[in-house]
Design an enzyme around this catalytic site. Structure first.
Site, PDB file in Angstrom:
ATOM      1  N   LYS A 169     -10.599   0.989   6.457  1.00 17.28           N
ATOM      2  CA  LYS A 169      -9.620  -0.056   6.125  1.00 17.28           C
ATOM      3  C   LYS A 169     -10.276  -1.435   6.183  1.00 17.28           C
ATOM      4  O   LYS A 169     -11.013  -1.756   7.105  1.00 17.28           O
ATOM      5  CB  LYS A 169      -8.426   0.009   7.095  1.00 17.28           C
ATOM      6  CG  LYS A 169      -7.320  -0.964   6.728  1.00 17.28           C
ATOM      7  CD  LYS A 169      -5.998  -0.596   7.378  1.00 17.28           C
ATOM      8  CE  LYS A 169      -4.903  -1.610   7.084  1.00 17.28           C
ATOM      9  NZ  LYS A 169      -4.573  -1.686   5.649  1.00 17.28           N
ATOM     10  N   HIS A 173      -5.840   2.418  12.496  1.00 18.27           N
ATOM     11  CA  HIS A 173      -6.123   2.909  11.139  1.00 18.27           C
ATOM     12  C   HIS A 173      -7.542   3.456  11.061  1.00 18.27           C
ATOM     13  O   HIS A 173      -8.368   3.210  11.934  1.00 18.27           O
ATOM     14  CB  HIS A 173      -5.951   1.799  10.090  1.00 18.27           C
ATOM     15  CG  HIS A 173      -4.518   1.524   9.732  1.00 18.27           C
ATOM     16  ND1 HIS A 173      -3.741   0.641  10.456  1.00 18.27           N
ATOM     17  CD2 HIS A 173      -3.719   2.011   8.749  1.00 18.27           C
ATOM     18  CE1 HIS A 173      -2.525   0.604   9.921  1.00 18.27           C
ATOM     19  NE2 HIS A 173      -2.484   1.423   8.885  1.00 18.27           N
TER      20      HIS A 173
HETATM   21  N1  LIG Z   1       2.067  -0.165   0.942  1.00 16.24           N
HETATM   22  C1  LIG Z   1       1.725   1.026   1.470  1.00 16.24           C
HETATM   23  O1  LIG Z   1       2.585   1.887   1.759  1.00 16.24           O
HETATM   24  C2  LIG Z   1       0.281   1.337   1.670  1.00 16.24           C
HETATM   25  C3  LIG Z   1      -0.645   0.397   1.361  1.00 16.24           C
HETATM   26  N2  LIG Z   1      -1.974   0.690   1.412  1.00 16.24           N
HETATM   27  C4  LIG Z   1      -2.871  -0.355   0.928  1.00 16.24           C
HETATM   28  O2  LIG Z   1      -3.348   0.031  -0.356  1.00 16.24           O
HETATM   29  C5  LIG Z   1      -4.624  -0.553  -0.585  1.00 16.24           C
HETATM   30  C6  LIG Z   1      -5.610   0.521  -1.009  1.00 16.24           C
HETATM   31  O3  LIG Z   1      -5.805   1.438   0.047  1.00 16.24           O
HETATM   32  P1  LIG Z   1      -6.734   2.741  -0.159  1.00 16.24           P
HETATM   33  O4  LIG Z   1      -6.225   3.575  -1.275  1.00 16.24           O
HETATM   34  O5  LIG Z   1      -6.885   3.336   1.187  1.00 16.24           O
HETATM   35  O6  LIG Z   1      -8.113   2.041  -0.583  1.00 16.24           O
HETATM   36  P2  LIG Z   1      -9.280   2.631  -1.506  1.00 16.24           P
HETATM   37  O7  LIG Z   1     -10.464   1.741  -1.285  1.00 16.24           O
HETATM   38  O8  LIG Z   1      -9.442   4.093  -1.257  1.00 16.24           O
HETATM   39  O9  LIG Z   1      -8.695   2.460  -2.979  1.00 16.24           O
HETATM   40  C7  LIG Z   1      -8.725   1.275  -3.726  1.00 16.24           C
HETATM   41  C8  LIG Z   1      -9.239   1.612  -5.098  1.00 16.24           C
HETATM   42  O10 LIG Z   1      -9.189   0.457  -5.936  1.00 16.24           O
HETATM   43  C9  LIG Z   1     -10.410   0.405  -6.648  1.00 16.24           C
HETATM   44  N3  LIG Z   1     -10.701  -0.918  -7.173  1.00 16.24           N
HETATM   45  C10 LIG Z   1     -11.447  -1.924  -6.599  1.00 16.24           C
HETATM   46  N4  LIG Z   1     -11.525  -2.988  -7.435  1.00 16.24           N
HETATM   47  C11 LIG Z   1     -10.836  -2.652  -8.554  1.00 16.24           C
HETATM   48  C12 LIG Z   1     -10.586  -3.320  -9.780  1.00 16.24           C
HETATM   49  N5  LIG Z   1     -11.044  -4.562 -10.031  1.00 16.24           N
HETATM   50  N6  LIG Z   1      -9.849  -2.686 -10.719  1.00 16.24           N
HETATM   51  C13 LIG Z   1      -9.383  -1.443 -10.507  1.00 16.24           C
HETATM   52  N7  LIG Z   1      -9.600  -0.734  -9.358  1.00 16.24           N
HETATM   53  C14 LIG Z   1     -10.308  -1.350  -8.393  1.00 16.24           C
HETATM   54  C15 LIG Z   1     -11.431   0.880  -5.632  1.00 16.24           C
HETATM   55  O11 LIG Z   1     -12.661   1.231  -6.236  1.00 16.24           O
HETATM   56  P3  LIG Z   1     -14.012   1.169  -5.319  1.00 16.24           P
HETATM   57  O12 LIG Z   1     -13.768   2.054  -4.146  1.00 16.24           O
HETATM   58  O13 LIG Z   1     -15.073   1.662  -6.170  1.00 16.24           O
HETATM   59  O14 LIG Z   1     -14.152  -0.281  -4.940  1.00 16.24           O
HETATM   60  C16 LIG Z   1     -10.696   2.088  -5.059  1.00 16.24           C
HETATM   61  O15 LIG Z   1     -10.844   3.232  -5.843  1.00 16.24           O
HETATM   62  C17 LIG Z   1      -5.006  -1.267   0.718  1.00 16.24           C
HETATM   63  O16 LIG Z   1      -4.669  -2.628   0.606  1.00 16.24           O
HETATM   64  C18 LIG Z   1      -4.099  -0.586   1.757  1.00 16.24           C
HETATM   65  O17 LIG Z   1      -3.859  -1.388   2.870  1.00 16.24           O
HETATM   66  C19 LIG Z   1      -2.417   1.901   1.803  1.00 16.24           C
HETATM   67  C20 LIG Z   1      -1.540   2.872   2.155  1.00 16.24           C
HETATM   68  C21 LIG Z   1      -0.109   2.677   2.128  1.00 16.24           C
HETATM   69  O1  LIG Z   2      -4.891   0.886   4.543  1.00 15.93           O
HETATM   70  C1  LIG Z   2      -4.134   1.821   4.883  1.00 15.93           C
HETATM   71  O2  LIG Z   2      -4.536   2.984   4.983  1.00 15.93           O
HETATM   72  C2  LIG Z   2      -2.720   1.509   5.142  1.00 15.93           C
HETATM   73  N1  LIG Z   2      -2.315   0.297   4.896  1.00 15.93           N
HETATM   74  C3  LIG Z   2      -0.985  -0.197   4.986  1.00 15.93           C
HETATM   75  C4  LIG Z   2      -0.936  -1.415   5.877  1.00 15.93           C
HETATM   76  O3  LIG Z   2      -1.890  -2.207   5.894  1.00 15.93           O
HETATM   77  O4  LIG Z   2       0.086  -1.618   6.548  1.00 15.93           O
HETATM   78  C5  LIG Z   2       0.039   0.866   5.273  1.00 15.93           C
HETATM   79  C6  LIG Z   2      -0.433   2.066   6.026  1.00 15.93           C
HETATM   80  O5  LIG Z   2      -0.376   1.815   7.394  1.00 15.93           O
HETATM   81  C7  LIG Z   2      -1.791   2.574   5.590  1.00 15.93           C
END
Ligand SMILES: NC(=O)C1=CN([C@@H]2O[C@H](COP(=O)(O)OP(=O)(O)OC[C@H]3O[C@@H](n4cnc5c(N)ncnc54)[C@H](OP(=O)(O)O)[C@@H]3O)[C@@H](O)[C@H]2O)C=CC1
Ligand SMILES: O=C(O)C1=N[C@H](C(=O)O)C[C@H](O)C1
Length: 267
Positions: free
Chosen positions: A159, A155
């Site tokens: 992450k 990743h």
């Molecule tokens: N299930 C799936 O298919 C997938 C899951 N994921 C998961 O999704 C999650 C997010 O990933 P990603 O988008 O890359 O991460 P990011 O850090 O880009 O996004 C998370 C967002 O949440 C915000 N945030 C933090 N604290 C709060 C709060 N208290 N209230 C509201 N918003 C908040 C962050 O703000 P700030 O940056 O300012 O802290 C940021 O904008 C991870 O756990 C990842 O593993 C990702 C891709 C696919």
């Molecule tokens: O954090 C990510 O970017 C992603 N998180 C998910 C995971 O932890 O499995 C899914 C995807 O691989 C992207």
């Protein structure tokens, strides 16, 4: 029209999800939430996501963001999601959770709230990865104990959790199929004179770097032959489309815990 609120609206996934909502039939963005103090509060969520203005300003209160929404999509972090799911349960709103990195205790806490509302929790919303879960179960059942299992995930360098939620689920699926307990057989660390590999262990390796969206390979390694089942994500858009599909599927479901296997009919 299904009204969807997105928390983590300014995040990597948040922007793609807002765009996917705009592109989907029968859905509209009902709210966009970010953490208090975030630099993007007050901005139009659609403009920030790059899909054009949607007349929805990013707010820092979940209650306010949920006022015009039927369902919340949450791709943030476990601690944030736990608070959000409690609010959804109190307000009677459905929730789709994509956040990863939950401990077993935190997953149980989410499941407790699912007694009141429908909750969809999936570490990976892509069709391909969910098909892989089925393929892995079958491969493990066919190959049995004669093949060593190792899982490697790659990743991006932003992450926060390791191993990925997807890799953990892959490990759980294989361990279940082999009659093992993932929490007992997962091996996250080999260094120095750590001894020969045990037959039961499932090696879990993590690579972090650059802008890799997400890659997972499960190796079944036998004597003189090896099977590799790999999924490579080329963009975040199919995760976002999966989350939107899940939000649509949740409508009318009874309170309970669901995942993408339910949405895709793969149970
Ligand atoms: N299930 C799936 O298919 C997938 C899951 N994921 C998961 O999704 C999650 C997010 O990933 P990603 O988008 O890359 O991460 P990011 O850090 O880009 O996004 C998370 C967002 O949440 C915000 N945030 C933090 N604290 C709060 C709060 N208290 N209230 C509201 N918003 C908040 C962050 O703000 P700030 O940056 O300012 O802290 C940021 O904008 C991870 O756990 C990842 O593993 C990702 C891709 C696919
Ligand atoms: O954090 C990510 O970017 C992603 N998180 C998910 C995971 O932890 O499995 C899914 C995807 O691989 C992207």
């Amino acid at each position: 029209m299904i009204r969807v609120a997105v928390v983590g609206a300014a995040g990597r996934m948040g922007g793609r999800i807002i765009t996917a909502i705009k592109e989907a039939e029968g859905l509209e963005l009902g709210g966009a939430i970010e953490r208090p103090g975030h630099a993007m509060l007050g901005q139009d969520a659609g403009s920030l996501a790059g899909c054009g203005p949607l007349e929805v300003a990013i707010v820092d209160s979940l209650e306010e963001g949920l006022k015009s929404a039927d369902v919340l999509i949450d791709f943030t972090f476990p601690e944030v999601t736990l608070k959000n799911v409690a609010v959804c349960a109190r307000l009677g709103k459905m929730i789709v959770i994509g956040s990863t990195g939950f401990t077993p205790e935190q997953r149980a806490e989410v499941a407790g709230h699912a007694r009141k509302i429908p909750v969809l929790l999936a570490p990976n919303m892509s069709v391909g990865v969910n098909a892989c879960f089925k393929l892995l179960k079958e491969a493990a059942q066919i190959l049995g104990d004669g093949f060593d299992v190792e899982i490697v995930e790659l990743h991006h360098n932003k992450k926060k959790d390791s191993p990925s939620g997807t890799a953990v689920r892959m490990g759980e699926v294989v361990a279940d199929a082999l009659g093992r307990d993932y929490n007992k057989v997962a091996n996250f660390h080999r260094e120095g004179m750590c001894g020969e590999r045990s037959k039961e262990e499932i090696g879990m390796q993590t690579v972090r770097g650059g802008d890799i969206v997400g890659e997972h390979t499960v190796y079944f390694i036998g004597m003189g032959e090896r099977i590799e089942i790999t999924h490579r994500a080329m963009s975040r858009d199919m995760f976002a489309r999966g989350a939107v599909r899940a939000a649509t599927w949740l409508q009318g479901q009874a309170p309970g815990m669901y995942d993408m296997q339910d949405v895709l009919g793969l149970r």
